[in-house]
Design an enzyme around this catalytic site. Structure first.
Site, PDB file in Angstrom:
ATOM      1  N   GLU A  90      -3.751   2.478  -7.217  1.00  0.00           N
ATOM      2  CA  GLU A  90      -4.069   3.594  -6.327  1.00  0.00           C
ATOM      3  C   GLU A  90      -3.072   4.730  -6.574  1.00  0.00           C
ATOM      4  O   GLU A  90      -1.976   4.722  -6.002  1.00  0.00           O
ATOM      5  CB  GLU A  90      -3.983   3.143  -4.870  1.00  0.00           C
ATOM      6  CG  GLU A  90      -4.969   2.045  -4.539  1.00  0.00           C
ATOM      7  CD  GLU A  90      -5.318   2.036  -3.056  1.00  0.00           C
ATOM      8  OE1 GLU A  90      -6.504   2.122  -2.737  1.00  0.00           O
ATOM      9  OE2 GLU A  90      -4.397   1.962  -2.223  1.00  0.00           O
ATOM     10  N   HIS A 124       0.856  -1.191   0.000  1.00  0.00           N
ATOM     11  CA  HIS A 124       0.000   0.000   0.000  1.00  0.00           C
ATOM     12  C   HIS A 124       0.896   1.246   0.000  1.00  0.00           C
ATOM     13  O   HIS A 124       1.957   1.247   0.617  1.00  0.00           O
ATOM     14  CB  HIS A 124      -0.926  -0.010   1.229  1.00  0.00           C
ATOM     15  CG  HIS A 124      -1.946   1.082   1.163  1.00  0.00           C
ATOM     16  ND1 HIS A 124      -1.649   2.375   1.515  1.00  0.00           N
ATOM     17  CD2 HIS A 124      -3.228   1.082   0.747  1.00  0.00           C
ATOM     18  CE1 HIS A 124      -2.720   3.128   1.323  1.00  0.00           C
ATOM     19  NE2 HIS A 124      -3.690   2.372   0.858  1.00  0.00           N
TER      20      HIS A 124
HETATM   21  P1  PGA Z   1      -9.093   6.524   0.587  1.00  0.00           P
HETATM   22  O1  PGA Z   1      -8.066   5.302   0.745  1.00  0.00           O
HETATM   23  O2  PGA Z   1     -10.349   5.938  -0.013  1.00  0.00           O
HETATM   24  O3  PGA Z   1      -9.286   7.067   1.951  1.00  0.00           O
HETATM   25  O4  PGA Z   1      -8.429   7.479  -0.351  1.00  0.00           O
HETATM   26  C1  PGA Z   1      -7.899   4.354  -0.252  1.00  0.00           C
HETATM   27  C2  PGA Z   1      -6.720   3.497   0.092  1.00  0.00           C
HETATM   28  O5  PGA Z   1      -5.698   4.060   0.511  1.00  0.00           O
HETATM   29  O6  PGA Z   1      -6.756   2.262  -0.025  1.00  0.00           O
END
Ligand code: PGA
Length: 263
Positions: A172, A100
């Site tokens: 992401e 992540h």
């Molecule tokens: P967020 O987080 O929806 O708060 O942006 C997504 C993630 O980091 O998996």
């Protein structure tokens, strides 16, 4: 309105937002909600390491999956403060988030460590959910595609991927994560068609890397909200979403789920 019929994966990354009591309260409601959902929707929750065991016990006999947010790659030993993939598997985890961006950037996790975690997670029998994504600076320099490709190549380096299992990757973009207001946040909203383009690219790279004929599962994450989820899910190469903040409140998570059912 027509039903979305493709398989959809809705993963809730609770990060360090909820304590054990709050996690249990929320998961009990999610468990009831899941019973009413069509079969094409797969739900999973990723609680804190401390809450995972209780959450997974509460979800026994439920179809809601449970995942770890991070693992250590050695099964057991003198590693103060760490929790291994085996330990998460033992208490009922099915998935594990790997790499992540908050791990990569706040805890300086390297591509090599990400690869070691991938190996450990597969050995423990968990399903890795590999996170990839570029920073704002990398995007502005036009390096998005190569950053994502490098993260994928190193994470799957030497990994003997099971031919019958679809890989799960979450795209992401780092600059779009944790922007409280989602679509309204200045500079933090990833255009769905651009997200779709990267998903297509990830799919192509994975097919080349793994020689896997199965369609990969590629989730989008980055401030997904009830009012934005649909525009991502209608993109043909987006198989679901990984949601942080908006998944920690029952009402907004329920709205995200409901908005994923129809287009
Ligand atoms: P967020 O987080 O929806 O708060 O942006 C997504 C993630 O980091 O998996």
């Amino acid at each position: 309105m027509t039903k979305i019929t493709k398989p959809i994966y809705l993963f809730a990354n609770w990060k360090m937002y909820l304590d054990a009591k709050q996690s249990l309260e929320l998961v009990k409601k999610i468990k009831l909600l899941q019973k009413k959902l069509p079969k094409n929707i797969t739900l999973a929750v990723l609680p804190s390491a401390l809450a995972l065991s209780a959450v997974s016990a509460a979800l026994k006999k439920s179809k809601v999956g449970v995942g770890a947010q991070n693992v250590f790659w050695v099964p057991a030993g003198g590693y103060t403060g760490e929790v291994s993939a085996q330990m998460f598997a033992e208490v009922g985890a099915k998935y594990a988030l790997i790499g992540h961006s908050e791990r990569r950037h706040q805890f300086h996790e390297t591509n090599h460590e990400v690869m070691q975690k991938m190996e450990a997670v597969l050995t423990a029998g968990l399903i890795p959910v590999l996170c990839v994504g570029e920073t704002r600076i990398e995007r502005d320099r036009g390096e998005t595609d190569e950053v994502v490709e490098a993260q994928l190549r190193s994470a799957f380096y030497k990994i003997n991927w099971p031919a019958t299992r679809p890989p799960i990757v979450a795209y992401e973009p780092v600059w779009a994560i944790s922007k409280g207001l989602g679509k309204n946040a200045a500079g933090g909203h990833c255009d769905p068609s651009e997200a779709g383009r990267i998903h297509l690219l990830i799919g192509k790279i994975l097919k080349g890397l793994l020689n896997n004929k199965i369609e990969p599962i590629i989730l989008f994450g980055g401030s997904v909200r009830p009012n934005t989820v649909k525009e991502y899910l209608v993109q043909p190469h987006i198989s679901g979403v990984l949601v942080g903040a908006a998944s920690t409140q029952f009402n907004s998570w329920k709205e995200i789920i409901n908005n994923s059912l129809v287009k």
